[in-house]
Scaffold this motif. Structure first.
Motif, short mmCIF file in Angstrom:
data_model
loop_
_atom_site.label_atom_id
_atom_site.label_comp_id
_atom_site.label_asym_id
_atom_site.label_seq_id
_atom_site.Cartn_x
_atom_site.Cartn_y
_atom_site.Cartn_z
N GLY A 52 42.52 32.38 55.02
CA GLY A 52 43.52 32.64 53.99
C GLY A 52 42.94 33.02 52.64
N LEU A 53 41.62 32.86 52.49
CA LEU A 53 41.00 33.18 51.20
C LEU A 53 41.15 34.66 50.87
CD1 LEU A 53 39.38 32.25 48.75
CD2 LEU A 53 37.28 32.67 50.06
N GLY A 54 40.98 35.52 51.88
CA GLY A 54 41.14 36.96 51.66
C GLY A 54 42.54 37.31 51.23
N ALA A 55 43.53 36.62 51.80
CA ALA A 55 44.92 36.87 51.42
C ALA A 55 45.16 36.48 49.97
CB ALA A 55 45.86 36.10 52.34
N VAL A 56 44.62 35.33 49.58
CA VAL A 56 44.78 34.87 48.19
C VAL A 56 44.11 35.83 47.22
CG1 VAL A 56 44.21 33.02 46.57
CG2 VAL A 56 44.99 32.45 48.87
N LEU A 57 42.89 36.25 47.55
CA LEU A 57 42.16 37.17 46.66
C LEU A 57 42.86 38.53 46.59
CD1 LEU A 57 38.45 36.39 47.62
CD2 LEU A 57 39.70 35.68 45.58
N THR A 58 43.43 38.99 47.72
CA THR A 58 44.14 40.27 47.72
C THR A 58 45.36 40.21 46.81
OG1 THR A 58 43.42 40.74 49.99
CG2 THR A 58 45.33 41.96 49.16
N ILE A 59 46.14 39.14 46.93
CA ILE A 59 47.32 38.97 46.08
C ILE A 59 46.91 38.87 44.62
CG2 ILE A 59 49.23 37.41 45.50
CD1 ILE A 59 49.34 36.70 48.50
N LEU A 60 45.80 38.17 44.36
CA LEU A 60 45.30 38.03 42.99
C LEU A 60 44.89 39.38 42.41
CD1 LEU A 60 44.59 36.10 40.68
CD2 LEU A 60 42.32 35.82 41.70
N VAL A 61 44.19 40.19 43.20
CA VAL A 61 43.76 41.52 42.75
C VAL A 61 44.97 42.41 42.46
CG1 VAL A 61 42.61 43.65 43.47
CG2 VAL A 61 41.50 41.44 43.85
N VAL A 62 45.96 42.36 43.36
CA VAL A 62 47.17 43.17 43.16
C VAL A 62 47.90 42.73 41.89
CG1 VAL A 62 49.44 43.73 44.12
CG2 VAL A 62 47.44 43.71 45.60
N PHE A 63 47.99 41.42 41.69
CA PHE A 63 48.66 40.89 40.50
C PHE A 63 47.94 41.31 39.22
CE2 PHE A 63 48.91 37.54 37.26
CZ PHE A 63 50.28 37.54 37.01
N LEU A 64 46.61 41.17 39.21
CA LEU A 64 45.83 41.54 38.03
C LEU A 64 45.91 43.04 37.77
CD1 LEU A 64 42.65 39.29 38.45
CD2 LEU A 64 44.54 38.99 36.83
N THR A 65 45.94 43.83 38.84
CA THR A 65 46.07 45.28 38.68
C THR A 65 47.41 45.62 38.03
OG1 THR A 65 44.73 45.66 40.66
CG2 THR A 65 46.09 47.50 39.88
N GLY A 66 48.48 44.97 38.50
CA GLY A 66 49.80 45.19 37.91
C GLY A 66 49.85 44.74 36.47
N LEU A 67 49.18 43.63 36.17
CA LEU A 67 49.15 43.11 34.80
C LEU A 67 48.44 44.08 33.86
CD1 LEU A 67 49.84 40.60 33.05
CD2 LEU A 67 47.54 39.74 33.57
N ILE A 68 47.30 44.61 34.31
CA ILE A 68 46.54 45.55 33.48
C ILE A 68 47.28 46.87 33.34
CG2 ILE A 68 44.41 46.89 33.37
CD1 ILE A 68 43.01 44.55 34.80
N ALA A 69 47.87 47.34 34.45
CA ALA A 69 48.55 48.64 34.43
C ALA A 69 49.84 48.62 33.63
CB ALA A 69 48.85 49.09 35.86
N SER A 70 50.31 47.42 33.27
CA SER A 70 51.56 47.31 32.52
C SER A 70 51.37 47.49 31.02
CB SER A 70 52.23 45.95 32.80
OG SER A 70 52.56 45.83 34.16
N ASN A 71 50.13 47.37 30.54
CA ASN A 71 49.93 47.53 29.09
C ASN A 71 49.51 48.96 28.77
OD1 ASN A 71 47.03 47.79 29.41
ND2 ASN A 71 46.93 45.55 29.62
N PHE A 72 49.41 49.25 27.50
CA PHE A 72 49.16 50.62 27.05
C PHE A 72 47.83 51.15 27.56
CE2 PHE A 72 47.36 53.60 23.93
CZ PHE A 72 48.36 54.55 23.90
N PHE A 73 46.79 50.32 27.45
CA PHE A 73 45.46 50.76 27.90
C PHE A 73 45.45 51.01 29.41
CE2 PHE A 73 41.28 49.58 29.66
CZ PHE A 73 40.50 50.57 29.07
N GLY A 74 46.05 50.09 30.16
CA GLY A 74 46.09 50.23 31.61
C GLY A 74 46.84 51.47 32.05
N GLN A 75 47.93 51.77 31.37
CA GLN A 75 48.70 52.97 31.70
C GLN A 75 47.87 54.23 31.48
OE1 GLN A 75 52.25 52.68 29.34
NE2 GLN A 75 53.16 51.10 30.63
N ARG A 76 47.06 54.23 30.43
CA ARG A 76 46.17 55.38 30.16
C ARG A 76 45.14 55.53 31.28
NH1 ARG A 76 48.25 58.95 26.62
NH2 ARG A 76 49.22 57.86 24.86
N VAL A 77 44.62 54.41 31.75
CA VAL A 77 43.63 54.44 32.84
C VAL A 77 44.27 54.99 34.12
CG1 VAL A 77 42.16 53.04 34.33
CG2 VAL A 77 42.26 52.57 31.86
N VAL A 78 45.50 54.53 34.42
CA VAL A 78 46.20 54.99 35.61
C VAL A 78 46.48 56.48 35.52
CG1 VAL A 78 48.34 54.81 36.93
CG2 VAL A 78 47.21 52.73 36.12
N LEU A 79 46.92 56.94 34.35
CA LEU A 79 47.19 58.37 34.16
C LEU A 79 45.93 59.21 34.34
CD1 LEU A 79 49.68 58.32 31.12
CD2 LEU A 79 50.19 58.90 33.51
#
Length: 201
Positions: A52-79
């Motif tokens: 289950g560790l891989g599942a936890v880390l995957t969810i954590l990575v997805v959450f952190l990605t969404g958190l970063i992509a939600s701010n101005f800097f993250g949106q610029r990186v995604v674009l």
């Protein structure tokens, strides 16, 4: 005795299927650890595997990605990232198609299924539940009768597969039930009735 056996099955079968699906999901997510270099894998560092560790880390990575992509800097990186992908011929067509579908299905403003409908399918006199997904593309619409709609007819009990149809709006009946209630009704093969006024009307 038969009554008690059936009652016991009704208790254990849903629980067993739920555990099986969760185990399958967690095992699949655990395989994401194989993407790490071997020396970075927890099993190499700790000397043993943690289920289950891989599942936890995957969810954590997805959450952190969404958190970063939600701010101005993250949106610029995604674009910037999307701009790079849009310049690669084959990748561009695949990525843009997948992104459009995922934005529709998962985006906060997405409306993959707009309404639950009744249509006659697969032949006149046989009715099934379908979902309106939009309107035909302009080029396609020129070859169709006036005022057609795109509908998705899911299969039972797996609604992720189905059929895409374009039918005249006059041949559809809009149902007074939510998309979620209609999906439950389909998945249960009609056993679970939709709640009354599930659209809040």
């Amino acid at each position: 005795m038969k009554k008690y056996l059936i009652t016991g099955l009704l208790v254990w079968v849903p629980l067993a299927i739920t555990v099986w699906v969760l185990q399958l999901l967690v095992n699949s997510l655990d395989r994401s650890l194989l993407l790490l270099p071997e020396q970075w894998r927890p099993s190499e560092i700790l000397g043993f595997e943690i289920w289950g560790l891989g599942a936890v880390l995957t969810i954590l990575v997805v959450f952190l990605t969404g958190l970063i992509a939600s701010n101005f800097f993250g949106q610029r990186v995604v674009l910037a990232w999307e701009s790079i992908l849009s310049r690669i011929p084959v990748v561009k067509s695949i990525y843009s198609s997948v992104k459009q579908v995922s934005d529709t299905l998962l985006g906060p403003g997405g409306q993959a299924f707009r309404h639950a409908l009744l249509i006659q399918y697969p032949h006149a006199g046989a009715w099934t539940i379908a979902f309106q997904t939009g309107s035909p593309a302009d080029e396609v619409a020129t070859h169709l009768p006036d005022d057609c709609v795109n509908v998705y007819v899911p299969t039972t009990p797996n609604p992720t597969s189905g059929f895409f149809l374009m039918v005249p709006r006059r041949d559809t009946v809009t149902l007074d039930m939510s998309v979620d209630a209609a999906l439950k009704h389909i998945i249960s093969m009609g056993v679970v009735p939709p709640e009354k006024n599930s659209n809040g009307h």
